[in-house]
Design a protein around this motif. Structure first.
Motif, short mmCIF file in Angstrom:
data_model
loop_
_atom_site.label_atom_id
_atom_site.label_comp_id
_atom_site.label_asym_id
_atom_site.label_seq_id
_atom_site.Cartn_x
_atom_site.Cartn_y
_atom_site.Cartn_z
N TYR A 1 0.82 -1.21 0.00
CA TYR A 1 0.00 0.00 0.00
C TYR A 1 0.85 1.26 0.00
N HIS B 1 -0.09 3.93 -2.71
CA HIS B 1 -1.27 4.73 -2.35
C HIS B 1 -0.92 5.78 -1.31
N LEU C 1 -6.86 2.85 3.72
CA LEU C 1 -6.21 1.55 3.48
C LEU C 1 -7.08 0.40 3.95
N PHE D 1 -6.28 -3.37 3.77
CA PHE D 1 -5.12 -3.38 4.67
C PHE D 1 -5.50 -4.03 6.00
#
Length: 554
Positions: free
Chosen positions: A343, A346, A365, A370
């Motif tokens: 991630y 991002h 996330l 996530f």
């Protein structure tokens, strides 16, 4: 029931169940006559009857106790001192024994694989209860197996008490079985054993000079074969020791450029607390003081072993400090893969857009999968904020940023440790990752390191490519080895030249390793099996019991 529980030489009269978990079998001996155990005279004259109550193998999952009625017979030999005797049942039970022969054998075999107390616990669960001491006593009574004399032998050491006392294991490499276990690893003990076992034509061993001397004394006609894995191990250890000495110089090399980018991941660890930084600095100062003292003593021509004993340091540490060009700083380890890595793209995009709210980033996330907590996002963001967060206490707003590791170069990953670099150099190049190739490329910017890397890869490829089948004679590896030996002995790096000199002294065994299929691989496997048996006894078994268990379990 007679077929289910056969008693040779007896007739079963009655079977009862005293309880749900046991059987009581009453039987009578049915032999026509017996022989006196002293003079061997046959007799069928009955004096009286006697009864014995031995334990036997379980039947139908139940513990079995026998009630054997035996005849007491007269001995008709006037010259014999024995007047009466009880008839024997060979093959079923020994005189005065508390269990049948087959039950004693079963107890002993369980003890071979499980040991005393563990074997007794298992035997209780399967209807053959006994004590741990009895199990070990029956293990010692089992006869050792008789096997043909070996022709190809593997020799290796094993730790009776690690760092203190060691033994030797001998393996028949053709039959994959342990031949014997010796109480030490001295040349004299091995030579004595070899003198008593003629006909051995090949012996595979490690690089031990003690074993080489013992084989030369006890079996001079045998071909000694150096183990290929140990050759690669010694090569890696040599490279690691040399890299440890020059690592301070190599850390200042610039990183390579133009390497293909790998998957996004963190390039640095999270900042440490003030207490951790202070403890690390104190530890570094203590080690540096030891380093300077070792260098001072070594410069005064004090032997390394004496320095180790007087300063109470490990010999490897003393050798590393004495051979190092500068104080060996602790290598900065690259952070391991994190659940945050997928991630990072991002997070970088949102940070560039001006979002510095850790909680909001974590919720984004979480919505895309996530699995971690907000603390991981907060720690990542803490190193990248343009200004302190609103919730940051005032006393932390003026805190200095975490220092950059001294061996970092323009944000590039730190140079791996000497051990990791040695592993990279001795591995096949096809199996290296882009990061590992980049580290090797950075290392090879140093002229000495580049020369060492070439020689190391040549020897590693030679050893790996020399494993052949059959008994064919291959001349190419010998010529290649001779050329490598000349180049290594002429090397400007003393560590490589010393390693080559050691191979030159053991050249016959090294050449045999390059041209024959034998190695110590299966010997190492037998050592692992021996360690399992040793640990089952918590290291307290006497050598004779351990040796017997190893030979019986082979």
């Amino acid at each position: 029931m007679t077929d289910l529980h056969f008693l040779p030489g007896c007739r079963i009269e009655e079977i009862t169940r005293p309880d749900a978990n046991s059987l009581h079998i009453c039987a009578e001996a049915r032999r026509r006559s017996g022989r006196c155990p002293d003079c061997g005279e046959p007799s069928d004259a009955v004096h009286s009857r006697t009864v014995r109550h031995p334990a036997d193998l379980p039947c139908l999952g139940r513990e079995v106790r026998l009630e054997l009625w035996l005849r007491r017979l007269y001995c008709r030999n006037p010259a014999c001192s024995r007047r009466t005797f009880v008839e024997r049942l060979p093959g079923l039970i020994a005189p005065r024994a508390q269990r049948t022969d087959r039950l004693a054998t079963a107890h002993g075999r369980v003890g071979v694989f499980l040991g005393g107390e563990a074997g007794a616990r298992m035997l209780t669960q399967i209807g053959m209860p006994t004590s741990g001491d009895t199990v070990l006593r029956l293990v010692r009574r089992l006869p050792l197996p008789r096997r043909p004399a070996p022709q190809v032998l593997g020799v290796d050491d094993w730790a009776r008490r690690k760092g203190r006392t060691y033994g030797t294991i001998l393996v028949d490499l053709e039959r994959h079985r342990v031949v014997d276990v010796l109480p030490d690893r001295s040349a004299a003990t091995l030579a004595d054993w070899l003198r008593g076992h003629r006909g051995i034509r090949t012996i595979a061993r490690d690089r031990s000079t003690e074993y080489a001397r013992g084989i030369g004394l006890g079996a001079p006609q045998a071909v000694q074969v150096a183990d290929r894995w140990h050759l690669l191990l010694n090569l890696r250890q040599m490279v690691e020791r040399w890299l440890a000495g020059v690592h301070g110089r190599l850390r200042r090399l610039p990183p390579t450029v133009g390497q293909p980018a790998g998957p996004a991941r963190r390039t640095g660890a999270f900042p440490r607390s003030q207490g951790e930084r202070v403890a690390s600095a104190d530890s570094r100062e203590r080690k540096k003081a030891l380093y300077e003292e070792v260098r001072r003593r070594h410069a005064a021509s004090e032997p390394l072993l004496t320095i180790s004993q007087r300063m109470r340091l490990a010999r490897g540490t003393v050798r590393k400090y004495a051979q190092a060009e500068s104080f060996p700083e602790r290598a900065v380890q690259a952070p391991a893969h994190s659940i945050l890595d997928p991630y990072l793209a991002h997070l970088e995009a949102r940070l560039a857009a001006g979002c510095e709210n850790a909680r909001a980033l974590w919720r984004e996330l979480r919505d895309i999968g996530f699995p971690g907590t907000s603390m991981q996002v907060r720690r990542w963001l803490g190193q990248r904020r343009s200004a302190p967060a609103k919730t940051t206490p005032r006393r932390y707003r003026e805190a200095q940023p975490a220092p950059v590791p001294p061996d970092a170069h323009a944000g590039a990953p730190a140079l791996p440790s000497p051990r990791q670099l040695a592993l990279y150099l001795t591995r096949p190049r096809d199996g290296l990752t882009n990061e590992e190739r980049s580290a090797i490329g950075r290392l090879e910017r140093d002229p000495d390191a580049a020369a060492v890397a070439v020689l190391v890869r040549r020897f590693a490829d030679l050893v790996r490519g020399s494993c052949i089948g059959g008994n064919a004679v291959v001349r190419a590896p010998i010529a290649t080895f001779k050329r490598w030996l000349i180049d290594a002995q002429n090397s400007s790096v003393s560590a490589v030249a010393t390693f080559a000199a050691g191979l030159q002294q053991d050249a016959a065994a090294v050449k045999a390793a390059l041209t024959t299929p034998w190695s110590s691989g299966q010997t190492e496997g037998q050592v692992n099996k021996l360690k399992l048996l040793k640990r089952q006894t918590f290291g307290r078994a006497k050598f004779d019991l351990l040796r017997r268990r190893v030979l019986l379990a082979a």
